[in-house]
Write an enzyme that holds these catalytic residues in place. Structure first.
Site, PDB file in Angstrom:
ATOM      1  N   CYS A 147       0.383  -1.103   0.189  1.00  0.00           N
ATOM      2  CA  CYS A 147       0.181   0.276   0.187  1.00  0.00           C
ATOM      3  C   CYS A 147       0.834   1.453  -0.059  1.00  0.00           C
ATOM      4  CB  CYS A 147      -0.972  -0.137   1.832  1.00  0.00           C
ATOM      5  SG  CYS A 147      -2.043   1.034   0.685  1.00  0.00           S
TER       6      CYS A 147
ATOM      7  N   HIS B   8      -3.993  -5.147   2.696  1.00  0.00           N
ATOM      8  CA  HIS B   8      -3.510  -5.900   3.924  1.00  0.00           C
ATOM      9  C   HIS B   8      -3.932  -6.347   4.576  1.00  0.00           C
ATOM     10  CE1 HIS B   8      -1.795  -1.623   3.615  1.00  0.00           C
ATOM     11  NE2 HIS B   8      -2.961  -1.207   3.503  1.00  0.00           N
TER      12      HIS B   8
HETATM   13  N1  GLN Z   1      -2.091   6.502   1.887  1.00  0.00           N
HETATM   14  C1  GLN Z   1      -1.923   6.365   0.912  1.00  0.00           C
HETATM   15  C2  GLN Z   1      -3.520   6.416   0.323  1.00  0.00           C
HETATM   16  O1  GLN Z   1      -5.205   6.736   1.027  1.00  0.00           O
HETATM   17  C3  GLN Z   1      -1.326   4.288   1.715  1.00  0.00           C
HETATM   18  C4  GLN Z   1      -2.490   4.176   2.800  1.00  0.00           C
HETATM   19  C5  GLN Z   1      -2.618   2.945   2.847  1.00  0.00           C
HETATM   20  O2  GLN Z   1      -0.914   2.633   3.305  1.00  0.00           O
HETATM   21  N2  GLN Z   1      -3.756   2.425   3.120  1.00  0.00           N
HETATM   22  O3  GLN Z   1      -3.526   5.982  -1.125  1.00  0.00           O
END
Ligand code: GLN
Length: 242
Positions: free
Chosen positions: A94, A198
Site C-alpha cells: 500500500c 493488508h
Molecule cells: N496513504 C495512501 C493512500 O491512501 C496509502 C494508504 C495505506 O497505506 N493503506 O492511498
C-alpha cells in the site's frame, strides 16, 4: 542472498505500521525457520541505516503524512537502491507500494511527491477511496496453479496506481479496486514487489510468502502443508466471495 543468516528487515514501523503489516515479517521468518533456514528479523527506524546485509525488505501501509516522511528518510538513506542492485527482495504494501513508484499524490489536492523509482508505477488520487475485502488472481511469473493463486486481504487506499512498461501486474482483480483502472493489482519488477492488500497479506496467502523466500534464497523450497492454514484460507475465500 548475502553471507550469514537470511535477514528480513521491517522498515519504519513507526511510520508504516498502522495496518498490522509487520505480521508479514513474522510469517517469512517462521516459514524460513520451519525449513531449517537460519533467519533473523531486523527492524529499522528513520535515522537508522538500512542494513547492507538485508535479504528481504518489508514496507507497510500508512497515512499520507507518514508516507511522505518515510520516502524522505529512504531517499536520504539510499540503502534500498543498493539492496535492489545486489538482488535483495523488496515487498511493499500500500503506502510502501506507492513509495516504490516514480511519484504519488497526497491530500485532497493530490499534491505530487517523488517516489524511489524502483517500480515503474505512478500513483494519483482515485475517484473514490478503495476500502474493503479483496480477491485477486495472482498472475505474475512464479504464480502457483489452483487455489494457491487466489490472494485475499483488505484494501484501504485513496491512491490509484498505473503501471509503466517495465512493471508487470502481480495479479488480476476479481473483487475490490486494486491498482484501479485496468483491472490489475500490484506490480513486480525484478525483485521489487508492490501490492495493496493488508491482512496482513502473507499469513493469508502463504504461497506468496514462500515465493518471496524463494526469490531471496535463489532456489525452490520444499512445500510446507498445514491443515490450520488450509482452513484459514477456506474461511477467507468463502468470506470474500460472500
Ligand atoms: N496513504 C495512501 C493512500 O491512501 C496509502 C494508504 C495505506 O497505506 N493503506 O492511498
Amino acid at each position: 542472498m548475502t553471507e550469514g543468516p537470511l535477514e528480513i528487515v521491517n522498515v519504519y514501523q513507526s511510520l508504516l505500521g498502522i495496518y498490522g503489516d509487520q505480521g508479514n515479517a513474522k510469517v517469512l521468518l517462521k516459514r524460513a525457520q520451519w525449513r531449517g533456514i537460519d533467519a533473523k528479523l531486523t527492524s529499522v527506524e528513520p535515522g537508522d541505516p538500512l542494513p547492507e546485509t538485508g535479504d528481504i525488505f518489508l514496507l507497510g501501509g500508512g497515512e499520507d503524512g507518514a508516507q511522505t516522511s518515510a520516502v524522505r528518510a529512504l531517499q536520504a538513506d539510499g540503502g534500498l537502491h543498493r539492496a535492489v542492485d545486489r538482488g535483495s527482495v523488496v515487498f511493499a504494501v500500500c503506502a510502501g507500494y506507492q513509495i516504490m513508484g516514480h511519484s504519488f499524490g497526497v491530500g485532497a489536492d493530490d499534491e505530487p511527491r517523488q517516489g524511489l523509482g524502483l517500480l515503474d508505477v505512478t500513483t494519483t488520487r482515485g475517484a473514490k477511496r478503495a476500502v474493503g475485502e479483496v480477491l485477486h488472481r495472482w498472475t505474475a511469473p512464479g504464480a502457483p496453479t489452483g487455489d494457491d493463486a487466489w490472494l485475499t486481504g483488505f484494501e484501504n487506499h485513496g491512491g490509484y496506481t498505473r503501471l509503466g512498461p517495465d512493471a508487470t501486474p502481480l495479479a488480476r482483480r476479481e473483487i475490490g479496486i486494486g491498482n484501479a483502472d485496468d483491472g490489475t493489482e500490484g506490480a513486480v519488477q525484478g525483485t521489487v514487489i508492490g501490492t495493496y492488500p493488508h491482512g496482513p497479506i502473507l499469513p493469508r496467502n502463504p504461497a506468496l510468502a514462500d515465493w518471496l523466500l524463494e526469490l531471496a534464497v535463489g532456489h525452490e523450497l520444499d512445500p510446507l502443508t498445514s491443515a490450520e492454514h488450509q482452513e484459514l484460507r477456506r474461511h477467507r475465500l468463502a468470506a470474500v466471495r460472500g
